[in-house]
Write a protein that holds these residues in place. Structure first.
Motif, PDB file in Angstrom:
ATOM      1  N   ILE A 217       0.841  -1.196   0.000  1.00 56.14           N
ATOM      2  CA  ILE A 217       0.000   0.000   0.000  1.00 56.14           C
ATOM      3  C   ILE A 217       0.876   1.245   0.000  1.00 56.14           C
ATOM      4  CG2 ILE A 217      -1.802   1.272   1.235  1.00 56.14           C
ATOM      5  CD1 ILE A 217      -2.675  -1.397   2.461  1.00 56.14           C
ATOM      6  N   HIS A 218       1.848   1.279   0.917  1.00 58.22           N
ATOM      7  CA  HIS A 218       2.763   2.419   1.038  1.00 58.22           C
ATOM      8  C   HIS A 218       4.044   1.924   1.683  1.00 58.22           C
ATOM      9  CE1 HIS A 218       4.271   6.445   2.148  1.00 58.22           C
ATOM     10  NE2 HIS A 218       3.426   6.903   1.247  1.00 58.22           N
ATOM     11  N   ASP A 219       5.151   2.628   1.442  1.00 58.11           N
ATOM     12  CA  ASP A 219       6.428   2.151   1.970  1.00 58.11           C
ATOM     13  C   ASP A 219       6.669   2.550   3.425  1.00 58.11           C
ATOM     14  OD1 ASP A 219       6.800   4.846   1.554  1.00 58.11           O
ATOM     15  OD2 ASP A 219       8.736   4.660   0.556  1.00 58.11           O
ATOM     16  N   ARG A 220       5.763   3.357   4.017  1.00 61.70           N
ATOM     17  CA  ARG A 220       5.898   3.761   5.411  1.00 61.70           C
ATOM     18  C   ARG A 220       4.625   3.419   6.176  1.00 61.70           C
ATOM     19  NH1 ARG A 220      10.948   4.854   6.826  1.00 61.70           N
ATOM     20  NH2 ARG A 220      10.221   6.186   8.516  1.00 61.70           N
ATOM     21  N   GLN A 221       4.765   3.289   7.489  1.00 64.71           N
ATOM     22  CA  GLN A 221       3.621   3.099   8.370  1.00 64.71           C
ATOM     23  C   GLN A 221       3.953   3.733   9.710  1.00 64.71           C
ATOM     24  OE1 GLN A 221       4.002  -1.410   8.731  1.00 64.71           O
ATOM     25  NE2 GLN A 221       3.565  -0.900  10.891  1.00 64.71           N
ATOM     26  N   PRO A 222       2.930   4.096  10.493  1.00 64.82           N
ATOM     27  CA  PRO A 222       3.209   4.650  11.818  1.00 64.82           C
ATOM     28  C   PRO A 222       3.727   3.578  12.770  1.00 64.82           C
ATOM     29  CG  PRO A 222       0.848   4.428  11.480  1.00 64.82           C
ATOM     30  CD  PRO A 222       1.490   4.115  10.170  1.00 64.82           C
ATOM     31  N   VAL A 223       4.521   3.994  13.749  1.00 64.64           N
ATOM     32  CA  VAL A 223       5.000   3.089  14.783  1.00 64.64           C
ATOM     33  C   VAL A 223       3.862   2.873  15.786  1.00 64.64           C
ATOM     34  CG1 VAL A 223       6.596   2.810  16.710  1.00 64.64           C
ATOM     35  CG2 VAL A 223       7.395   3.784  14.536  1.00 64.64           C
ATOM     36  N   ALA A 224       3.423   1.626  15.913  1.00 63.90           N
ATOM     37  CA  ALA A 224       2.336   1.269  16.831  1.00 63.90           C
ATOM     38  C   ALA A 224       2.928   0.529  18.028  1.00 63.90           C
ATOM     39  CB  ALA A 224       1.303   0.399  16.125  1.00 63.90           C
ATOM     40  N   LEU A 225       2.763   1.088  19.214  1.00 71.81           N
ATOM     41  CA  LEU A 225       3.346   0.511  20.420  1.00 71.81           C
ATOM     42  C   LEU A 225       2.399  -0.499  21.054  1.00 71.81           C
ATOM     43  CD1 LEU A 225       4.720   3.794  21.997  1.00 71.81           C
ATOM     44  CD2 LEU A 225       6.068   2.026  20.858  1.00 71.81           C
ATOM     45  N   GLU A 226       2.954  -1.598  21.522  1.00 69.58           N
ATOM     46  CA  GLU A 226       2.173  -2.578  22.259  1.00 69.58           C
ATOM     47  C   GLU A 226       1.946  -2.080  23.689  1.00 69.58           C
ATOM     48  OE1 GLU A 226       0.935  -6.022  21.114  1.00 69.58           O
ATOM     49  OE2 GLU A 226       0.895  -4.363  19.690  1.00 69.58           O
ATOM     50  N   PRO A 227       0.834  -2.475  24.330  1.00 69.79           N
ATOM     51  CA  PRO A 227       0.534  -1.994  25.683  1.00 69.79           C
ATOM     52  C   PRO A 227       1.665  -2.190  26.689  1.00 69.79           C
ATOM     53  CG  PRO A 227      -1.398  -3.071  24.777  1.00 69.79           C
ATOM     54  CD  PRO A 227      -0.282  -3.277  23.779  1.00 69.79           C
ATOM     55  N   ALA A 228       2.449  -3.250  26.533  1.00 71.60           N
ATOM     56  CA  ALA A 228       3.547  -3.499  27.470  1.00 71.60           C
ATOM     57  C   ALA A 228       4.602  -2.401  27.427  1.00 71.60           C
ATOM     58  CB  ALA A 228       4.192  -4.845  27.174  1.00 71.60           C
ATOM     59  N   SER A 229       4.647  -1.640  26.343  1.00 69.76           N
ATOM     60  CA  SER A 229       5.649  -0.576  26.193  1.00 69.76           C
ATOM     61  C   SER A 229       5.111   0.805  26.545  1.00 69.76           C
ATOM     62  CB  SER A 229       6.172  -0.550  24.749  1.00 69.76           C
ATOM     63  OG  SER A 229       6.810  -1.755  24.406  1.00 69.76           O
TER      64      SER A 229
END
Length: 299
Positions: A217-229
């Motif tokens: 779709i696109h060469d970039r994506q947002p950084v999604a943090l897991e709840p543990a972090s």
């Protein structure tokens, strides 16, 4: 990049999902919009665009009435998870409305925020606009999902350019989704310091290379943090570059997301409503690449 997203939860839902201690969503800082925001800040928004004020979770101390303020962060209402004054931590998790598009404290003109909606993970600790915020002013950006536009490898638009197909990307499991963000304070030198509307409080979203599948779709994506972090990411005492990088690297968990093609109605920032998230029938696709199979559909 991440240039549009959906933030459909209400403040009370965000308080529970992101373990917010202080609800400060009723407080206001200066808006950079020329017209009133629609929907109003804090209301469900299915087409969040840059310069709008959006819900953000951050961790700061709550100053008591009469204390000096270094920004519009005092006098907030405590939420159901708050502690008493005697055992409250130095910094608590707060829900606030911030302007999307980071305005560095040293900026001469807040319009610079229009170019600061995203920060690349590869350079976030090096660029002057982001480095100080990355060390001490990190935040979570709660979202339902984000939009990305795929350039067709075969179909052209009326201008002869590759046709753009919007996709909506969200978690498979509907778990709370938090993007890694940074926030900053900018003070208008021409206004009184005690005026909360003299401050622009803004944020940016960190992006990284897209994972397999989403890279169709696109060469970039947002950084999604897991709840543990989340706690470590919000903690202003976590300041070393090594620790910040480790938290960002821990976010690389492929396979969490699903993508569906949606209507081009989302192309206009004035469009809004739940219908923007509805998938469009496969037969309506024109030269789009299926993110899962790589098949070109609608040739």
């Amino acid at each position: 990049m991440c240039g549009r997203y959906a933030a459909t939860a209400r403040p009370d839902e965000l308080i529970e999902a992101y373990e917010v201690v202080v609800d400060a969503s009723a407080e206001r800082s200066r808006s950079l919009l020329k017209s009133p925001q629609e929907p109003p800040p804090g209301q469900p928004d299915y087409n969040m665009a840059p310069t709008k004020q959006a819900p953000v979770v951050l961790c700061r101390s709550v100053r008591s009435e009469g204390e000096a303020r270094t920004g519009p962060v005092a006098g907030a209402r405590r939420g159901p998870n708050s502690r008493t004054a005697t055992d409250a931590p130095a910094a608590v998790r707060q829900l606030r409305l911030l302007t999307w598009g980071l305005v560095p404290s040293w900026a001469k003109d807040p319009a610079i925020g229009n170019r600061m909606t995203n920060a690349r993970v590869e350079t976030v600790l090096d660029k002057p606009a982001f480095a100080r915020a990355a060390a001490r002013r990190r935040c979570l950006v709660p979202i339902t999902g984000w939009y990305e536009w795929q350039l067709s490898p075969v179909a052209k638009d009326a201008k002869g350019k590759p046709r753009k197909q919007p996709f909506f990307i969200s978690r498979h499991d509907d778990a709370p989704l938090a993007l890694a963000g940074l926030y900053e304070f900018w003070k208008d030198p021409a206004t009184p310091p005690e005026d909360p509307l003299s401050w622009v409080v803004s944020f940016t979203i960190i992006t990284t290379a897209a994972e397999p599948g989403l890279d169709r779709i696109h060469d970039r994506q947002p950084v999604a943090l897991e709840p543990a972090s989340w706690s470590d990411w919000l903690d202003p005492e976590v300041t070393s570059e090594a620790d910040v990088l480790a938290l960002l690297e821990a976010s690389h968990v492929p396979g969490r997301f699903q993508a569906r093609a949606v209507s081009t109605a989302v192309n206009s920032s004035r469009s809004n409503g739940a219908a923007l998230l509805d998938p469009i029938p496969r037969e309506q696709l024109v030269g789009a690449v299926d993110p899962v199979s790589g098949e070109v559909v609608g040739v």
